[in-house]
Scaffold this motif. Structure first.
Motif, mmCIF file in Angstrom:
data_model
loop_
_atom_site.group_PDB
_atom_site.id
_atom_site.type_symbol
_atom_site.label_atom_id
_atom_site.label_comp_id
_atom_site.label_asym_id
_atom_site.label_seq_id
_atom_site.Cartn_x
_atom_site.Cartn_y
_atom_site.Cartn_z
ATOM 1 N N ARG A 116 0.841 -1.200 0.000
ATOM 2 C CA ARG A 116 0.000 0.000 0.000
ATOM 3 C C ARG A 116 0.877 1.251 0.000
ATOM 4 N NH1 ARG A 116 -4.590 1.061 4.513
ATOM 5 N NH2 ARG A 116 -5.740 -0.416 3.212
ATOM 6 N N SER A 136 1.398 3.998 -3.014
ATOM 7 C CA SER A 136 1.187 5.419 -2.743
ATOM 8 C C SER A 136 2.372 6.244 -3.245
ATOM 9 C CB SER A 136 0.995 5.634 -1.241
ATOM 10 O OG SER A 136 0.830 7.006 -0.947
ATOM 11 N N LEU A 189 -11.762 -5.511 -4.772
ATOM 12 C CA LEU A 189 -10.926 -4.341 -4.541
ATOM 13 C C LEU A 189 -10.774 -4.025 -3.059
ATOM 14 C CD1 LEU A 189 -9.305 -1.949 -5.555
ATOM 15 C CD2 LEU A 189 -11.456 -0.702 -5.875
ATOM 16 N N GLU A 190 -11.860 -4.082 -2.298
ATOM 17 C CA GLU A 190 -11.772 -3.760 -0.876
ATOM 18 C C GLU A 190 -10.840 -4.720 -0.155
ATOM 19 O OE1 GLU A 190 -14.735 -3.112 2.989
ATOM 20 O OE2 GLU A 190 -15.567 -3.341 0.973
ATOM 21 N N GLN A 193 -7.160 -3.929 -1.138
ATOM 22 C CA GLN A 193 -6.618 -2.757 -0.450
ATOM 23 C C GLN A 193 -6.275 -3.076 1.005
ATOM 24 O OE1 GLN A 193 -9.968 -0.253 -1.499
ATOM 25 N NE2 GLN A 193 -8.699 0.983 -2.867
ATOM 26 N N SER A 194 -7.082 -3.882 1.635
ATOM 27 C CA SER A 194 -6.790 -4.286 3.022
ATOM 28 C C SER A 194 -5.536 -5.159 3.079
ATOM 29 C CB SER A 194 -7.976 -5.049 3.616
ATOM 30 O OG SER A 194 -9.110 -4.219 3.700
ATOM 31 N N MET A 235 -3.090 -5.189 1.041
ATOM 32 C CA MET A 235 -1.896 -4.417 0.694
ATOM 33 C C MET A 235 -1.289 -3.700 1.893
ATOM 34 S SD MET A 235 -3.092 -2.787 -2.952
ATOM 35 C CE MET A 235 -1.676 -1.679 -3.091
ATOM 36 N N ALA A 236 -2.045 -3.572 2.968
ATOM 37 C CA ALA A 236 -1.541 -2.930 4.185
ATOM 38 C C ALA A 236 -0.705 -3.887 5.027
ATOM 39 C CB ALA A 236 -2.704 -2.390 5.005
ATOM 40 N N PHE A 257 -2.091 -0.791 -10.281
ATOM 41 C CA PHE A 257 -2.847 -0.213 -9.155
ATOM 42 C C PHE A 257 -2.500 1.268 -8.989
ATOM 43 C CE2 PHE A 257 -3.637 0.979 -4.811
ATOM 44 C CZ PHE A 257 -4.790 0.300 -4.454
ATOM 45 N N SER A 268 -5.020 4.438 -9.651
ATOM 46 C CA SER A 268 -5.253 5.308 -8.499
ATOM 47 C C SER A 268 -4.950 6.767 -8.831
ATOM 48 C CB SER A 268 -4.394 4.860 -7.314
ATOM 49 O OG SER A 268 -4.738 3.549 -6.908
ATOM 50 N N LEU A 298 -11.034 -1.371 -9.890
ATOM 51 C CA LEU A 298 -10.421 -0.063 -9.630
ATOM 52 C C LEU A 298 -10.403 0.788 -10.899
ATOM 53 C CD1 LEU A 298 -8.905 1.864 -7.748
ATOM 54 C CD2 LEU A 298 -6.785 0.667 -8.351
#
Length: 377
Positions: A107, A111, A150-151, A154-155, A157-158, A172, A176, A198
């Motif tokens: 994640r 970013s 997707l949800e 994303q979780s 990826m943390a 990704f 984004s 996404l």
């Protein structure tokens, strides 16, 4: 339409040849030979011009672009006179090539990649950016439950454990940041259902996979001939010999398997059956950036008479691929501007393993592509 072309693998042979080529076209030092978008059926003012393309990218290599271009010139891939004439242009692009970010989680890495894309877009006041993956081929990605939603992705990826390969992480980050994405490799890229979700959410298009530059290009011409003439191909075997960085990567069994699978798809879907035989890929360091493919086809004609065909293809991979990278950036940027979202199956002409349910015959693919270009405004 000032358009960013962000290259994942920006210091690789295909990327550097693309950058040198675009700069040469902009300066009037070369002709657009090999650029499909310069075909009369595809030429349209809806596409950004070659001079409108602004380059940047990510890479793990730190050698500057001028030195990489000089090495390609020494290998006979690009003309040395162009590298000498475009020294300042290559140095300017080098300022926009960033190291691939590495963070504690995917994640955080995504970013950082997104930040690089947005900073590049803002710096050059670009209308839009197309991210094109020309990095080394990855092994096929292992299935993960988070890939389907997707949800959940994303979780996941943390967490500290990577959940998807680098090509998918690049996709990704691209989506984004509101950027279109093209996978010129057989890597996983945007093929995960969560990444499609996404792309739709961010209203971005994507295209792929695996640029069609050599042996498979010929297969996409010859296989329809056998099908239309009702000649039964009993076997179709090929061997590909290549050097360079791509060849070294494909010496690894997992990456080799991913590439070979991509190359074989055209036969089964064009002929309606799969002939005996396989496609082998072997690394020959001495070939450098050049590649040789040899194919043997056996087939039956009227009354079962056995016959055969052989062909050899010897080409420079980067010189074949680079104009297609420029084409795809121009077409995908125009598609994005025209409101296309999700997979661009109309760009199957460019790929060995195209998205969607598509005809693999080159002539049929070209007709689809021409109609697509005609509809862009």
């Amino acid at each position: 339409m000032r358009t960013g072309l962000w290259l994942v693998g920006a210091r690789g042979s295909v990327a550097v040849t693309s950058i040198v080529g675009a700069a040469a076209l902009r300066a009037g030092l070369a002709e657009p030979i090999g650029c499909v978008t310069e075909h009369p059926r595809l030429r349209t003012t809806a596409l950004p011009g070659f001079g409108d393309l602004v380059f940047g990218g990510h890479d793990v290599v730190h050698t500057n672009l001028v030195k990489r271009a000089e090495a390609l010139a020494a290998a006979g891939v690009v003309p040395a006179r162009l590298v000498a004439a475009l020294h300042s242009e290559l140095s300017a692009v080098d300022d926009d090539v960033r190291p691939v970010p590495h963070a504690a989680t995917q994640r955080a890495t995504a970013s950082a990649m997104r930040h690089d894309l947005e900073a590049f877009r803002d710096k050059h006041a670009l209308e839009r950016v197309v991210v094109v993956n020309v990095a080394s081929t990855e092994p096929a990605a292992r299935a993960h439950p988070a890939h389907t939603d997707l949800e959940r992705l994303q979780s996941a990826m943390a967490m500290s454990e990577p959940v998807m390969p680098g090509s998918s992480l690049a996709a990704f980050a691209a989506f984004s940041a509101g950027c279109a994405y093209v996978d010129f490799t057989p890597s996983t890229g945007a093929r995960l259902p969560a990444l499609h979700e996404l792309a739709v959410q961010e209203r971005t298009p994507y295209a792929g996979h695996d640029g069609k530059t050599g042996e498979t290009l010929l297969k996409s011409v010859l296989a329809p001939m056998f099908a239309m003439r009702r000649l039964h191909a009993t076997s179709w075997s090929g061997i590909n010999l290549l050097g360079g960085g791509d060849g070294a990567t494909l010496a690894e069994p997992a990456a080799n398997a991913a590439k070979s699978a991509s190359k074989q798809r055209v036969l089964g879907e064009t002929l309606g059956y799969v002939p005996d035989g396989t496609t082998r890929i072997e690394y020959v360091p001495g070939l450098g950036d050049f590649k040789t493919a040899w194919d043997l086809v056996t087939f039956e004609g009227f009354l079962g008479t056995g016959m055969r065909m052989e062909f050899t293809w010897h080409g420079c991979d980067s010189a074949l691929a680079a104009p297609l990278v420029l084409d795809l950036a121009r077409l995908t940027a125009a598609a994005h501007k025209n409101g296309h979202i999700g997979p661009l199956a109309e760009l199957a002409f460019f790929f060995k393993d195209p998205l969607g349910d598509t005809d693999h015959g080159l002539a049929a693919q070209f007709e689809t592509l021409a109609k697509f270009a005609e509809g862009l405004k």
